[in-house]
Design a protein around this motif. Structure first.
Motif, PDB file in Angstrom:
ATOM      1  N   ASN A  17       0.828  -1.215   0.000  1.00  0.00           N
ATOM      2  CA  ASN A  17       0.000   0.000   0.000  1.00  0.00           C
ATOM      3  C   ASN A  17       0.860   1.262   0.000  1.00  0.00           C
ATOM      4  OD1 ASN A  17      -2.613  -0.965  -0.200  1.00  0.00           O
ATOM      5  ND2 ASN A  17      -2.739  -1.375   1.984  1.00  0.00           N
ATOM      6  N   GLN A  18       1.972   1.240   0.702  1.00  0.00           N
ATOM      7  CA  GLN A  18       2.878   2.387   0.662  1.00  0.00           C
ATOM      8  C   GLN A  18       3.458   2.564  -0.738  1.00  0.00           C
ATOM      9  OE1 GLN A  18       5.677   1.547   3.799  1.00  0.00           O
ATOM     10  NE2 GLN A  18       4.685   3.039   5.144  1.00  0.00           N
ATOM     11  N   LEU A  19       3.840   1.466  -1.364  1.00  0.00           N
ATOM     12  CA  LEU A  19       4.378   1.550  -2.729  1.00  0.00           C
ATOM     13  C   LEU A  19       3.312   2.016  -3.715  1.00  0.00           C
ATOM     14  CD1 LEU A  19       6.529  -1.706  -2.808  1.00  0.00           C
ATOM     15  CD2 LEU A  19       7.354   0.645  -2.798  1.00  0.00           C
ATOM     16  N   THR A  20       2.074   1.576  -3.518  1.00  0.00           N
ATOM     17  CA  THR A  20       0.975   2.014  -4.383  1.00  0.00           C
ATOM     18  C   THR A  20       0.736   3.508  -4.222  1.00  0.00           C
ATOM     19  OG1 THR A  20      -0.036  -0.162  -4.180  1.00  0.00           O
ATOM     20  CG2 THR A  20      -1.426   1.601  -5.004  1.00  0.00           C
ATOM     21  N   ASN A  21       0.806   3.992  -2.993  1.00  0.00           N
ATOM     22  CA  ASN A  21       0.644   5.417  -2.763  1.00  0.00           C
ATOM     23  C   ASN A  21       1.752   6.206  -3.461  1.00  0.00           C
ATOM     24  OD1 ASN A  21      -0.533   7.744  -1.661  1.00  0.00           O
ATOM     25  ND2 ASN A  21       0.968   7.737  -0.007  1.00  0.00           N
ATOM     26  N   THR A  22       2.970   5.723  -3.375  1.00  0.00           N
ATOM     27  CA  THR A  22       4.092   6.367  -4.060  1.00  0.00           C
ATOM     28  C   THR A  22       3.877   6.370  -5.576  1.00  0.00           C
ATOM     29  OG1 THR A  22       5.565   5.624  -2.300  1.00  0.00           O
ATOM     30  CG2 THR A  22       6.591   6.343  -4.342  1.00  0.00           C
ATOM     31  N   LEU A  23       3.362   5.259  -6.100  1.00  0.00           N
ATOM     32  CA  LEU A  23       3.067   5.174  -7.535  1.00  0.00           C
ATOM     33  C   LEU A  23       2.019   6.203  -7.939  1.00  0.00           C
ATOM     34  CD1 LEU A  23       3.211   3.511 -10.288  1.00  0.00           C
ATOM     35  CD2 LEU A  23       1.204   2.332  -9.400  1.00  0.00           C
ATOM     36  N   CYS A  24       0.960   6.306  -7.138  1.00  0.00           N
ATOM     37  CA  CYS A  24      -0.103   7.266  -7.452  1.00  0.00           C
ATOM     38  C   CYS A  24       0.412   8.702  -7.432  1.00  0.00           C
ATOM     39  CB  CYS A  24      -1.259   7.109  -6.466  1.00  0.00           C
ATOM     40  SG  CYS A  24      -2.207   5.594  -6.696  1.00  0.00           S
ATOM     41  N   LYS A  27       3.011   9.114 -10.554  1.00  0.00           N
ATOM     42  CA  LYS A  27       2.366   9.110 -11.871  1.00  0.00           C
ATOM     43  C   LYS A  27       1.214  10.108 -11.958  1.00  0.00           C
ATOM     44  CE  LYS A  27       4.905   5.968 -13.693  1.00  0.00           C
ATOM     45  NZ  LYS A  27       5.817   6.287 -14.782  1.00  0.00           N
ATOM     46  N   GLU A  28       0.968  10.829 -10.862  1.00  0.00           N
ATOM     47  CA  GLU A  28      -0.074  11.845 -10.807  1.00  0.00           C
ATOM     48  C   GLU A  28      -1.438  11.287 -11.213  1.00  0.00           C
ATOM     49  OE1 GLU A  28       1.387  15.105 -13.149  1.00  0.00           O
ATOM     50  OE2 GLU A  28       3.042  15.486 -11.771  1.00  0.00           O
ATOM     51  N   ILE A  29      -1.791  10.172 -10.618  1.00  0.00           N
ATOM     52  CA  ILE A  29      -3.094   9.556 -10.863  1.00  0.00           C
ATOM     53  C   ILE A  29      -4.152  10.407 -10.159  1.00  0.00           C
ATOM     54  CG2 ILE A  29      -4.496   7.481 -10.454  1.00  0.00           C
ATOM     55  CD1 ILE A  29      -1.909   5.863 -10.660  1.00  0.00           C
ATOM     56  N   PRO A  30      -5.245  10.712 -10.848  1.00  0.00           N
ATOM     57  CA  PRO A  30      -6.279  11.564 -10.237  1.00  0.00           C
ATOM     58  C   PRO A  30      -6.871  10.932  -8.969  1.00  0.00           C
ATOM     59  CG  PRO A  30      -6.694  11.268 -12.586  1.00  0.00           C
ATOM     60  CD  PRO A  30      -5.559  10.362 -12.224  1.00  0.00           C
ATOM     61  N   ASP A  32      -9.884  10.610  -7.978  1.00  0.00           N
ATOM     62  CA  ASP A  32     -11.066   9.772  -8.138  1.00  0.00           C
ATOM     63  C   ASP A  32     -10.723   8.367  -8.646  1.00  0.00           C
ATOM     64  OD1 ASP A  32     -10.301  10.923 -10.561  1.00  0.00           O
ATOM     65  OD2 ASP A  32     -12.322  10.798 -11.404  1.00  0.00           O
ATOM     66  N   LYS A  33      -9.557   8.178  -9.236  1.00  0.00           N
ATOM     67  CA  LYS A  33      -9.165   6.856  -9.730  1.00  0.00           C
ATOM     68  C   LYS A  33      -8.283   6.090  -8.752  1.00  0.00           C
ATOM     69  CE  LYS A  33      -9.741   7.873 -14.511  1.00  0.00           C
ATOM     70  NZ  LYS A  33      -9.695   7.199 -15.761  1.00  0.00           N
ATOM     71  N   GLN A  34      -7.766   6.757  -7.748  1.00  0.00           N
ATOM     72  CA  GLN A  34      -6.877   6.097  -6.792  1.00  0.00           C
ATOM     73  C   GLN A  34      -7.535   4.960  -6.020  1.00  0.00           C
ATOM     74  OE1 GLN A  34      -4.735   8.833  -4.311  1.00  0.00           O
ATOM     75  NE2 GLN A  34      -3.790   9.867  -6.046  1.00  0.00           N
ATOM     76  N   PRO A  35      -8.792   5.086  -5.569  1.00  0.00           N
ATOM     77  CA  PRO A  35      -9.404   3.942  -4.871  1.00  0.00           C
ATOM     78  C   PRO A  35      -9.487   2.677  -5.733  1.00  0.00           C
ATOM     79  CG  PRO A  35     -10.669   5.920  -4.446  1.00  0.00           C
ATOM     80  CD  PRO A  35      -9.649   6.272  -5.491  1.00  0.00           C
ATOM     81  N   VAL A  36      -9.703   2.854  -7.019  1.00  0.00           N
ATOM     82  CA  VAL A  36      -9.762   1.700  -7.920  1.00  0.00           C
ATOM     83  C   VAL A  36      -8.399   1.034  -8.011  1.00  0.00           C
ATOM     84  CG1 VAL A  36     -10.230   0.979 -10.291  1.00  0.00           C
ATOM     85  CG2 VAL A  36     -11.649   2.726  -9.226  1.00  0.00           C
ATOM     86  N   VAL A  37      -7.351   1.845  -8.083  1.00  0.00           N
ATOM     87  CA  VAL A  37      -5.988   1.316  -8.153  1.00  0.00           C
ATOM     88  C   VAL A  37      -5.657   0.554  -6.870  1.00  0.00           C
ATOM     89  CG1 VAL A  37      -3.547   1.953  -8.291  1.00  0.00           C
ATOM     90  CG2 VAL A  37      -5.207   3.106  -9.752  1.00  0.00           C
ATOM     91  N   PHE A  38      -5.958   1.169  -5.725  1.00  0.00           N
ATOM     92  CA  PHE A  38      -5.675   0.522  -4.452  1.00  0.00           C
ATOM     93  C   PHE A  38      -6.471  -0.779  -4.300  1.00  0.00           C
ATOM     94  CE2 PHE A  38      -3.775   4.502  -3.140  1.00  0.00           C
ATOM     95  CZ  PHE A  38      -2.800   4.092  -2.252  1.00  0.00           C
ATOM     96  N   ARG A  39      -7.751  -0.757  -4.643  1.00  0.00           N
ATOM     97  CA  ARG A  39      -8.592  -1.942  -4.504  1.00  0.00           C
ATOM     98  C   ARG A  39      -8.076  -3.077  -5.383  1.00  0.00           C
ATOM     99  NH1 ARG A  39     -13.251  -0.251  -6.525  1.00  0.00           N
ATOM    100  NH2 ARG A  39     -13.508   1.141  -4.764  1.00  0.00           N
TER     101      ARG A  39
END
Length: 59
Positions: A17-24, A27-30, A32-39
């Motif tokens: 989850n920490q690495l996913t947050n760093t990725l978001c 990569k400047e993921i919006p 509104d799309k971050q919850p989908v990426v995390f899930r």
């Protein structure tokens, strides 16, 4: 074996989850799309951890 595997799985999920947050952020993921990426990542990692637990349990 379960005593060691469950805390290790929690640590792995927390690290992913920490690495996913760093990725978001990188990569400047919006927002509104971050919850989908995390899930998606959390479901896939959970499936991987459960399958590896069963593999260790039955071999």
């Amino acid at each position: 074996m379960t005593i060691y595997f469950i805390p290790l799985a929690v640590i792995i999920l927390f690290s992913i989850n920490q690495l996913t947050n760093t990725l978001c952020v990188q990569k400047e993921i919006p927002e509104d799309k971050q919850p989908v990426v995390f899930r998606t990542i959390n479901v896939l990692i959970t499936i991987l951890l459960i399958s590896s637990y069963f593999e260790m349990l039955f071999t």
